[in-house]
Design an enzyme around this catalytic site. Structure first.
Site, mmCIF file in Angstrom:
data_model
loop_
_atom_site.group_PDB
_atom_site.id
_atom_site.type_symbol
_atom_site.label_atom_id
_atom_site.label_comp_id
_atom_site.label_asym_id
_atom_site.label_seq_id
_atom_site.Cartn_x
_atom_site.Cartn_y
_atom_site.Cartn_z
ATOM 1 N N ASP A 229 0.876 -0.965 0.025
ATOM 2 C CA ASP A 229 -0.047 0.093 -0.066
ATOM 3 C C ASP A 229 0.813 1.277 0.027
ATOM 4 O OD1 ASP A 229 -2.142 1.780 0.119
ATOM 5 O OD2 ASP A 229 -3.064 0.899 1.593
HETATM 6 C C1 BGC Z 1 -4.970 3.276 0.189
HETATM 7 C C2 BGC Z 1 -5.180 2.528 -1.302
HETATM 8 C C3 BGC Z 1 -4.754 3.054 -2.486
HETATM 9 C C4 BGC Z 1 -3.451 3.689 -2.524
HETATM 10 C C5 BGC Z 1 -3.106 4.513 -3.732
HETATM 11 C C6 BGC Z 1 -3.788 4.269 -0.030
HETATM 12 O O1 BGC Z 1 -3.760 5.298 0.785
HETATM 13 O O2 BGC Z 1 -5.236 2.758 1.178
HETATM 14 O O3 BGC Z 1 -6.259 1.797 -1.152
HETATM 15 O O4 BGC Z 1 -5.052 2.269 -3.621
HETATM 16 O O5 BGC Z 1 -3.477 4.778 -1.309
HETATM 17 O O6 BGC Z 1 -3.833 5.731 -3.848
#
Ligand code: BGC
Length: 754
Positions: A229
């Protein structure tokens, strides 16, 4: 490209560089070897592609796209085909926009209705979440675009989301929090997985070998790449060794250098780096070989699909006196800011920049007899008495009042959890006042997660529309007027109050410590076991027609756990309108030695029936439908015995039930020790063969000698209890020196050998 050959030509620095992003949304290229950079983008209920300034919070604009209903709504559809179609459209869009992987679906379990991201998640139930995930993934990947199933794993809160430590026992993990990931990998062959921010039992998900390698690859056969993530990496070197292939977004080269240094210092095996690169390149190649930027993107057609999906996912919660559907030409007071400015998606990284949005008032444009009053604002929770007075006047003048209410953006979002289940006070007061003024009041709800409804007895009809995507207005009109017969079912329980929820006592954690103390009793598994009243149960949803179930048939009344069985049931549309039903199948172990829920969803089918029509639905059940996770075997296990097979309109309204005897083919090995107690030993004939003489002696040692019958009965019960709960080592104290430690140990060994 011959990937293995290419890797062999790469320097260690080049390989390490591929293990993190180029920027927010791209993998790195290696021009020397013709390795291009590919793009990944958020979604998953549409495409959030940022062409310019990147961020992971939904702050900067992304390109115009189509916002389909988010997961909270699509799960309510109980419709595999529908979500697959949405997935196909998202896949086409990615092809058109040259995006190799779309970040989602998010399949985390709704442990508490408070989780800020519940609107992005499917369900409190692992089976429903799995089926929805599989449908979505099959759709996207049928277009040769990958998904990233997220957030792996046990990521069910936003509070301290980047450091919290989800402390979850093995069985709960396997039965509740892992199945949606497992099925996404095993059945839908997800191209990538995104690890979560949190720790799992003390170890960051981004460096957790047990999850990223042993379970994901070893057990489930995952062959894609794991990405972090955004910003989830703590120790990059540990991450590589654990199976985290791609760090996202970028680390300015710092972590790439750490990887190089660790290999040079002999602290990291270069093979692990090679493996990560191979996984990343394999997936990228899969996309590149099948890239079709000429794929058309018909946004208007997708808008229509979004409308159909939103309508078919709305849940009719109440419809007293058949007030709905409304008739065209009825005088209708439409009330509520959301009727003009709908809330149709959640905030954060999944936020889609919709190319257009249709509100209910847009959809009703030109329809005679329709008036509008705003009723409330979303900037303050305080009731606006002037607005309420206008709404009451409009309601009085009309035959029906339709209030569009719900949760404003600030009430639920990625990044933080809710603290209560209330709607804003201004909306509660509005609904109560309007319902007093007009007995025919309908409430339409736009919200991403359950709310309390203190006003429920006062209104005649309620539609839970969840967050319906950009075409929600047209969909709301379709359901209100019966153009679409509502057929959604709740993918989660609506509790009466927050204090009733299974993890109320520990949700959010104590600092970073987030213990999942309720174990497998999440959602209806908890409410059913405790026989608690709920506002609306899991699986609940009404229709403008009615359905009846009959003729439940099991292909066998006795099976082995290696067999499969089929269950069939007839579904009849007994009403006057065509409609879709979601037949639900639950399984419950009648008696078990482990704590098990009363019932668990193990099948559902969505089907369309004309008035008077009957169709037979057939389900197939295998071992998994009856099994629990055995922590001694570290595997799924069925305890021999009877199971209920139930067909329900919801988890609380079971229409038909039958029993099947399932026989286990796997014995759970038992090893006895000096601490084993007689209650367990007595169940085992081979143990008893050795212990019988000893036991008889014990009885005389404990035996009462009472003369009156009552006293002797009590004494017998007591004696039995004393013996039953006594560990073997206890014998040494009561044998009066006739038994030595060594003799007893020899007996234990003899039993274990037998
Ligand atoms: C989120 C993810 C997301 C990623 C990219 C993170 O903060 O938890 O779900 O895909 O950011 O934007």
């Amino acid at each position: 490209m011959d990937i293995k050959k290419t890797i062999a030509q790469m320097t260690l620095e080049e390989k390490a560089s591929l293990c993190s992003g180029l920027d927010f949304w791209h993998t790195k290229p290696v021009e020397r070897l013709n390795i291009p950079s590919v793009m990944v983008s958020d979604g998953p209920h549409g495409l959030r592609k940022q062409d310019e300034e990147g961020d992971h919070l939904g702050i900067n604009d992304s390109i115009k796209a189509v916002c389909f209903p988010p997961a909270c709504a699509t799960a309510a559809g109980f419709d595999r085909e529908l979500i697959q179609t949405i997935g196909e459209n998202v896949g086409d869009t990615c092809q058109h926009e040259k995006v190799s992987v779309v970040l989602g679906p998010a399949v985390n379990i709704k442990r508490s209705p408070l989780c800020g991201r519940n609107f992005e998640y499917f369900s409190e139930d692992p089976y429903l979440a799995s089926e929805m995930a599989v449908g979505h993934i099959k759709g996207v990947q049928s277009r040769n675009v990958g998904v990233s199933v997220k957030h792996f794993a046990a990521n069910s809160q936003e509070n301290r989301r980047m450091s919290s430590n989800s402390v979850v026992d093995e069985r709960t993990m396997r039965e509740i929090y892992l199945p949606a990931f497992e099925m996404a990998v095993k059945r839908a062959k997800a191209w990538t997985v995104m690890c979560s921010y949190n720790r799992i039992n003390g170890v960051f998900a981004s460096e957790n070998k047990e999850y990223l390698t042993d379970i994901l690859r070893g057990e489930w056969g995952f062959d894609g790449y794991v990405m972090s993530d955004w910003g989830a990496v703590s120790d990059r070197v540990a991450g590589i060794a654990a199976g985290l292939d791609l760090e996202m977004p970028a680390s300015g080269g710092a972590n790439d250098k750490r990887i190089v240094d660790a290999v040079r210092a002999g602290e990291l095996d270069e093979k692990d780096v090679d493996h990560a690169v191979e996984c990343i390149l394999t997936v990228s190649e899969r996309y590149l070989q099948n890239a079709k930027p000429e794929t058309p993107w018909d946004m208007e057609a997708q808008h229509e699909l979004a409308r159909k999906a939103a309508a078919e996912c709305m849940v009719l919660l109440k419809n007293d006196g058949g007030l709905l559907p409304l008739q065209k030409g009825d005088s209708i007071a439409v009330i509520g800011k959301f009727a003009k400015e709908p809330r149709y998606q959640g905030g954060g990284s999944s936020h889609i920049n919709s190319f257009k949005v249709t509100s209910l008032m847009d959809a009703l444009e030109g329809q005679s007899g329709v008036t509008y009053a705003q009723g409330y604002d979303t900037v303050s929770e305080e009731p606006d008495h002037q607005m309420i007075a206008e709404a009451v006047a409009a309601a009085k003048a009309a035959k029906v009042a339709v209030i569009v209410a719900g949760l404003p953006d600030a009430f639920e979002s990625e990044g933080y959890d809710r603290t209560h289940l209330r709607m804003p006070q201004c909306q509660i007061e509005l609904i109560e006042k309007v319902a007093e003024a007009n007995p025919n009041t309908v409430v339409v709800l736009y919200n991403g997660s359950p709310i309390e409804m203190p006003w429920l007895p006062k209104v005649k009809a309620v539609i839970e529309a969840y967050l319906g995507g950009q075409a929600v207005g047209g969909a709301t009109m379709d359901v209100l007027f019966g153009i679409v017969n509502p057929c959604g079912h709740l993918p989660e329980t609506f509790p009466l109050k927050l204090e009733d929820t299974p993890c109320y006592l520990t949700y959010g954690g104590e600092g970073d410590y987030a213990p999942y103390t309720e174990g497998v009793f999440v959602g209806y598994r908890y409410y059913d076991k405790k026989k608690m009243e709920v506002l609306f149960p899991f699986g609940y949803g009404l229709s403008y027609t009615s359905f009846q179930y009959s003729n439940l048939k099991l292909s066998a009344d006795q099976i082995k756990d290696t067999d499969t069985m089929t269950v069939s049931v007839d579904v009849t549309n007994t009403g006057k309108l065509p409609g879709k039903d979601a037949v639900q199948l639950y399984v419950g172990d009648v008696e078990s030695t482990v704590f098990r829920p009363v019932r668990e969803l193990k099948g559902f089918e969505k089907l369309l029936l004309q008035p008077g029509e009957t169709k037979t639905v057939t389900f197939t059940l295998d071992k998994r439908a009856f099994a629990y996770w055995n922590t001694q075997l570290h595997d799924w296990h069925v305890e021999s015995g009877e199971f209920n097979v139930e067909i329900g309109y919801s988890s609380r309204e079971i229409a038909l039930s039958a029993k099947v005897m399932v026989e286990s083919t796997v014995a759970v090995p038992v090893t006895y020790t000096m601490n084993s107690i007689f209650a367990d030993l007595m169940k085992d004939p081979k143990a008893m063969a050795v212990l019988e003489p000893l036991l008889n002696q014990m009885k005389s040692t404990f035996g009462g000698g009472e003369t009156d019958a009552a006293a002797s009965a009590i004494s017998e019960d007591m004696t039995r209890a004393m013996i039953m709960y006594m560990p073997l080592h206890g014998m040494l104290s009561f044998a009066g020196g006739r038994l030595s430690y060594e003799q007893l140990q020899a007996m234990v060994d003899a039993i274990n050998r037998a």
